[in-house]
Motif scaffolding. Structure first.
Motif, mmCIF file in Angstrom:
data_model
loop_
_atom_site.group_PDB
_atom_site.id
_atom_site.type_symbol
_atom_site.label_atom_id
_atom_site.label_comp_id
_atom_site.label_asym_id
_atom_site.label_seq_id
_atom_site.Cartn_x
_atom_site.Cartn_y
_atom_site.Cartn_z
ATOM 1 N N ASN A 19 0.829 -1.210 0.000
ATOM 2 C CA ASN A 19 0.000 0.000 0.000
ATOM 3 C C ASN A 19 0.866 1.263 0.000
ATOM 4 O OD1 ASN A 19 0.833 0.165 2.638
ATOM 5 N ND2 ASN A 19 -1.184 -0.148 3.519
ATOM 6 N N CYS A 20 2.052 1.140 -0.603
ATOM 7 C CA CYS A 20 2.983 2.268 -0.732
ATOM 8 C C CYS A 20 2.909 2.825 -2.150
ATOM 9 C CB CYS A 20 4.408 1.796 -0.437
ATOM 10 S SG CYS A 20 5.665 3.087 -0.652
ATOM 11 N N ARG A 21 3.165 4.082 -2.309
ATOM 12 C CA ARG A 21 3.077 4.701 -3.633
ATOM 13 C C ARG A 21 4.172 4.211 -4.578
ATOM 14 N NH1 ARG A 21 5.466 9.584 -5.732
ATOM 15 N NH2 ARG A 21 7.345 10.102 -4.595
ATOM 16 N N PHE A 22 5.248 3.653 -4.057
ATOM 17 C CA PHE A 22 6.345 3.171 -4.884
ATOM 18 C C PHE A 22 6.151 1.720 -5.334
ATOM 19 C CE2 PHE A 22 8.396 6.499 -2.245
ATOM 20 C CZ PHE A 22 8.764 7.346 -3.272
ATOM 21 N N TYR A 23 5.081 1.081 -4.889
ATOM 22 C CA TYR A 23 4.827 -0.319 -5.200
ATOM 23 C C TYR A 23 4.067 -0.424 -6.517
ATOM 24 C CZ TYR A 23 3.024 -5.066 -4.689
ATOM 25 O OH TYR A 23 2.709 -6.380 -4.880
ATOM 26 N N ILE A 24 4.605 -1.209 -7.433
ATOM 27 C CA ILE A 24 3.945 -1.466 -8.711
ATOM 28 C C ILE A 24 3.496 -2.915 -8.704
ATOM 29 C CG2 ILE A 24 4.225 -1.568 -11.218
ATOM 30 C CD1 ILE A 24 4.335 1.268 -10.105
ATOM 31 N N HIS B 135 6.668 -4.977 -7.357
ATOM 32 C CA HIS B 135 8.004 -4.555 -6.948
ATOM 33 C C HIS B 135 8.015 -3.068 -6.626
ATOM 34 C CE1 HIS B 135 8.172 -3.391 -11.205
ATOM 35 N NE2 HIS B 135 9.126 -2.564 -10.859
ATOM 36 N N CYS B 136 9.086 -2.643 -5.957
ATOM 37 C CA CYS B 136 9.262 -1.260 -5.535
ATOM 38 C C CYS B 136 10.030 -0.497 -6.610
ATOM 39 C CB CYS B 136 10.033 -1.221 -4.217
ATOM 40 S SG CYS B 136 10.311 0.449 -3.610
ATOM 41 N N ILE B 137 9.592 0.722 -6.902
ATOM 42 C CA ILE B 137 10.283 1.536 -7.907
ATOM 43 C C ILE B 137 11.047 2.700 -7.286
ATOM 44 C CG2 ILE B 137 8.716 0.924 -9.786
ATOM 45 C CD1 ILE B 137 7.375 3.692 -9.331
ATOM 46 N N ASN B 138 11.192 2.692 -5.967
ATOM 47 C CA ASN B 138 11.926 3.759 -5.289
ATOM 48 C C ASN B 138 13.423 3.585 -5.551
ATOM 49 O OD1 ASN B 138 13.231 5.486 -3.459
ATOM 50 N ND2 ASN B 138 11.518 5.359 -2.035
ATOM 51 N N ASP B 139 14.059 4.596 -6.134
ATOM 52 C CA ASP B 139 15.485 4.537 -6.451
ATOM 53 C C ASP B 139 16.384 4.567 -5.219
ATOM 54 O OD1 ASP B 139 15.083 4.360 -9.187
ATOM 55 O OD2 ASP B 139 15.015 6.538 -9.424
ATOM 56 N N ASN B 140 15.843 4.958 -4.079
ATOM 57 C CA ASN B 140 16.645 5.009 -2.857
ATOM 58 C C ASN B 140 16.853 3.637 -2.226
ATOM 59 O OD1 ASN B 140 16.930 7.846 -2.847
ATOM 60 N ND2 ASN B 140 14.837 8.019 -2.097
ATOM 61 N N TYR C 87 11.157 4.721 3.501
ATOM 62 C CA TYR C 87 10.729 5.531 2.359
ATOM 63 C C TYR C 87 9.234 5.387 2.055
ATOM 64 C CZ TYR C 87 15.729 5.774 1.592
ATOM 65 O OH TYR C 87 17.070 5.980 1.752
ATOM 66 N N TRP C 88 8.501 4.686 2.899
ATOM 67 C CA TRP C 88 7.091 4.430 2.658
ATOM 68 C C TRP C 88 6.308 5.733 2.544
ATOM 69 C CZ3 TRP C 88 2.397 5.544 4.803
ATOM 70 C CH2 TRP C 88 1.309 4.801 4.338
ATOM 71 N N GLU C 89 5.445 5.805 1.558
ATOM 72 C CA GLU C 89 4.516 6.926 1.393
ATOM 73 C C GLU C 89 3.158 6.342 1.025
ATOM 74 O OE1 GLU C 89 5.903 9.886 -1.343
ATOM 75 O OE2 GLU C 89 7.866 9.997 -0.410
ATOM 76 N N PRO C 90 2.083 7.029 1.365
ATOM 77 C CA PRO C 90 0.758 6.468 1.102
ATOM 78 C C PRO C 90 0.491 6.283 -0.393
ATOM 79 C CG PRO C 90 0.593 8.656 2.105
ATOM 80 C CD PRO C 90 2.030 8.311 2.025
ATOM 81 N N MET C 91 -0.239 5.225 -0.717
ATOM 82 C CA MET C 91 -0.600 4.909 -2.094
ATOM 83 C C MET C 91 -1.442 6.025 -2.719
ATOM 84 S SD MET C 91 -0.524 2.786 -4.647
ATOM 85 C CE MET C 91 -0.160 1.134 -4.161
ATOM 86 N N GLN C 92 -2.147 6.772 -1.900
ATOM 87 C CA GLN C 92 -3.032 7.823 -2.403
ATOM 88 C C GLN C 92 -2.281 8.843 -3.260
ATOM 89 O OE1 GLN C 92 -6.163 7.428 -2.228
ATOM 90 N NE2 GLN C 92 -6.705 9.307 -3.258
ATOM 91 N N ILE C 93 -1.016 9.079 -2.966
ATOM 92 C CA ILE C 93 -0.218 10.016 -3.766
ATOM 93 C C ILE C 93 -0.120 9.513 -5.198
ATOM 94 C CG2 ILE C 93 2.093 10.983 -4.093
ATOM 95 C CD1 ILE C 93 2.391 10.907 -1.019
ATOM 96 N N GLN C 94 0.179 8.227 -5.365
ATOM 97 C CA GLN C 94 0.286 7.646 -6.701
ATOM 98 C C GLN C 94 -1.070 7.668 -7.404
ATOM 99 O OE1 GLN C 94 1.973 3.711 -6.811
ATOM 100 N NE2 GLN C 94 1.360 3.372 -8.893
ATOM 101 N N VAL C 95 -2.129 7.349 -6.691
ATOM 102 C CA VAL C 95 -3.467 7.329 -7.277
ATOM 103 C C VAL C 95 -3.853 8.723 -7.767
ATOM 104 C CG1 VAL C 95 -5.919 6.973 -6.759
ATOM 105 C CG2 VAL C 95 -4.219 5.335 -5.919
#
Length: 98
Positions: free
Chosen positions: A10-15, A31-36, A54-62
């Motif tokens: 449920n992270c914004r970096f998760y595809i 998988h995670c797309i966070n470059d960090n 580095y977790w951020e809410p999925m809502q940002i991606q949505v």
């Protein structure tokens, strides 16, 4: 037991990945797309984390996806209007479409 809220799924970096079975898509791992984060792969798939700094809410991606869709639809509307004007102009001048 209360489910964990700050996990990869449920992270914004998760595809998320999907498989097609018949006429339906079924979610599988992603998988995670966070470059960090140094990506670790295995033969069985991607290793997901239970906690991540580095977790951020999925809502940002949505929200970003919604904004992108709106921008693309507006661009398409403009292009379709231009095409309609060209076709109308051609019809007014008696030019037949192939």
């Amino acid at each position: 037991m209360k489910p964990k809220m700050s996990v990869c799924k449920n992270c914004r970096f998760y595809i998320e990945h999907f498989i097609k079975r018949g006429y339906c898509l079924f979610p599988i791992e992603g998988h995670c797309i966070n470059d960090n984060i140094r990506r670790t792969y295995s033969y069985t798939g991607f290793r997901l984390r239970e906690t991540c700094e580095y977790w951020e809410p999925m809502q940002i991606q949505v929200e970003r996806q919604k904004q992108t869709v709106v921008a693309v639809l507006k661009s398409m509307q403009t292009r379709l209007t231009e095409i309609a004007l060209i076709l109308k102009d051609d019809a007014d001048r008696g030019i037949k479409s192939p």
